[in-house]
Write an enzyme that holds these catalytic residues in place. Structure first.
Site, mmCIF file in Angstrom:
data_model
loop_
_atom_site.group_PDB
_atom_site.id
_atom_site.type_symbol
_atom_site.label_atom_id
_atom_site.label_comp_id
_atom_site.label_asym_id
_atom_site.label_seq_id
_atom_site.Cartn_x
_atom_site.Cartn_y
_atom_site.Cartn_z
ATOM 1 C CG HIS A 78 -1.908 -1.038 1.268
ATOM 2 N ND1 HIS A 78 -2.640 -1.417 2.455
ATOM 3 C CD2 HIS A 78 -2.358 -2.119 0.177
ATOM 4 C CE1 HIS A 78 -3.297 -2.611 2.154
ATOM 5 N NE2 HIS A 78 -3.180 -2.965 1.131
ATOM 6 C CG HIS A 235 -7.435 -3.570 -1.874
ATOM 7 N ND1 HIS A 235 -6.857 -2.261 -1.286
ATOM 8 C CD2 HIS A 235 -6.446 -4.351 -1.494
ATOM 9 C CE1 HIS A 235 -5.708 -2.709 -0.632
ATOM 10 N NE2 HIS A 235 -5.644 -4.000 -0.538
ATOM 11 C CG ASP A 239 -3.005 -5.179 -2.918
ATOM 12 O OD1 ASP A 239 -2.760 -4.343 -2.209
ATOM 13 O OD2 ASP A 239 -3.749 -6.169 -2.701
ATOM 14 C CG HIS A 262 0.679 -9.412 -2.711
ATOM 15 N ND1 HIS A 262 0.444 -8.044 -2.877
ATOM 16 C CD2 HIS A 262 -0.240 -9.532 -1.729
ATOM 17 C CE1 HIS A 262 -0.459 -7.378 -2.364
ATOM 18 N NE2 HIS A 262 -1.078 -8.175 -1.302
#
Length: 306
Positions: A78, A235, A239, A262
């Site tokens: 973030h 979101h 990311d 991720h």
């Protein structure tokens, strides 16, 4: 041009997974320094952890960096998204523990702090990574891909069984201001069943209904509901921007994520840099700078941040 902060700024909160208090201080850095973390609770050369794709170490729920001394810092995504989205290229991030504070679960507090401090332009050209041919990473139904493009475009698709999320697809040209207007206030999200499972294994100890969107079936359990109808996919795009920032330079190309996380975005960067013919470094001129996420944002733009 490269940029740094006009003055240092500090933020405090709680680590999302550790549940431990966490404080960080962002400080100006010289030309060419890039973004790096400095663990203030660690002595010696092992305290410094550059924010680089090749230092990402396996972590199922966040992006974690580990240097050659085995020192880590986690949940960097973030904050890295805020750096990329505001155009901050050189900074030292001093931190007093192993995890970046989650704050409200989005990038908005980090972006607000960076723009409040102000960016100082440095007398050195900025380089970008231009994608020359497609590169892809896959695992089952999940994939992440980079294609050539004049600026940075981020596209993402998610599909969850919970009706409160369901299938969501979104594409954004990340040119000047789009990060602030569209993505930075989108919070991390999870299902109530995932919260229970994570806490059973010692994760998400700092998570609350106020720093994450928690859903169960067709219900949003977090007070106030969603900030955007499609906040979850926004979101995921946030990311991805933070994970791509670990490339060490802005990317000129189109990122497409399908159920990617991720680890997959990091696999994509590893695949990219393993193929020298798939990319090249280019000096950013004024026309190119206008197509980057953080082009000449000003404190007045803070009004758009949640």
């Amino acid at each position: 041009m490269q940029t740094t902060l006009h003055h240092e700024i500090s933020l405090s909160g709680t680590g999302l997974h550790s549940g431990r208090p966490a404080r960080l201080v962002l400080k100006p850095a010289p030309i060419g320094a890039g973004i790096s973390f400095l663990r203030r609770d660690v002595a010696g050369p092992g305290a410094r952890i550059p924010a680089r794709w090749d230092l990402v170490t396996p972590s199922p729920l966040n992006s974690q960096l580990q240097n050659a001394f085995g020192v880590t810092v986690s949940t960097v995504e973030h904050l890295m998204a805020a750096c990329a989205g505001t155009g901050l290229t050189n900074a030292v991030i001093e931190i007093d523990g192993p995890e970046v504070p989650v704050l409200d679960g989005s990038s908005a507090p980090f972006a607000r702090a960076i723009l409040s401090a102000g960016l100082a332009r440095q007398e050195a050209p900025l380089e970008a990574i231009e994608i020359l041919r497609p590169v892809e990473a896959r695992a089952g139904a999940a994939s992440a891909r980079l294609d050539p493009g004049a600026g940075l475009v981020v596209s993402f698709a998610i599909d969850f069984p919970d009706a409160a999320i369901g299938r969501q697809v979104k594409t954004l040209d990340m040119a000047n201001g789009a990060f602030l207007r569209e993505l930075c206030d989108a919070r991390t999200f999870c299902r109530q069943a995932d919260v229970d499972a994570m806490r059973a294994t010692g994760k998400a100890l700092g998570g609350t209904l106020f720093n994450a969107v928690v859903v169960e079936g067709d219900r949003v359990l977090s007070p106030g509901g969603l900030r955007h109808r499609d906040e979850p996919v926004r979101h995921k795009m946030l990311d991805a921007l933070g994970d791509l920032a670990l490339a060490g330079a802005p990317i000129l190309g189109r990122y497409t994520g399908v159920r990617a996380g991720h680890a997959m975005t990091n696999q994509l960067l590893r695949a990219l840099f393993a193929e020298p013919t798939a990319w090249r470094r280019v000096e950013v001129d004024e026309a190119t700078a206008r197509r980057l996420p953080g082009y000449r944002l000003a404190p007045a733009d803070l009004a758009r941040v949640a």
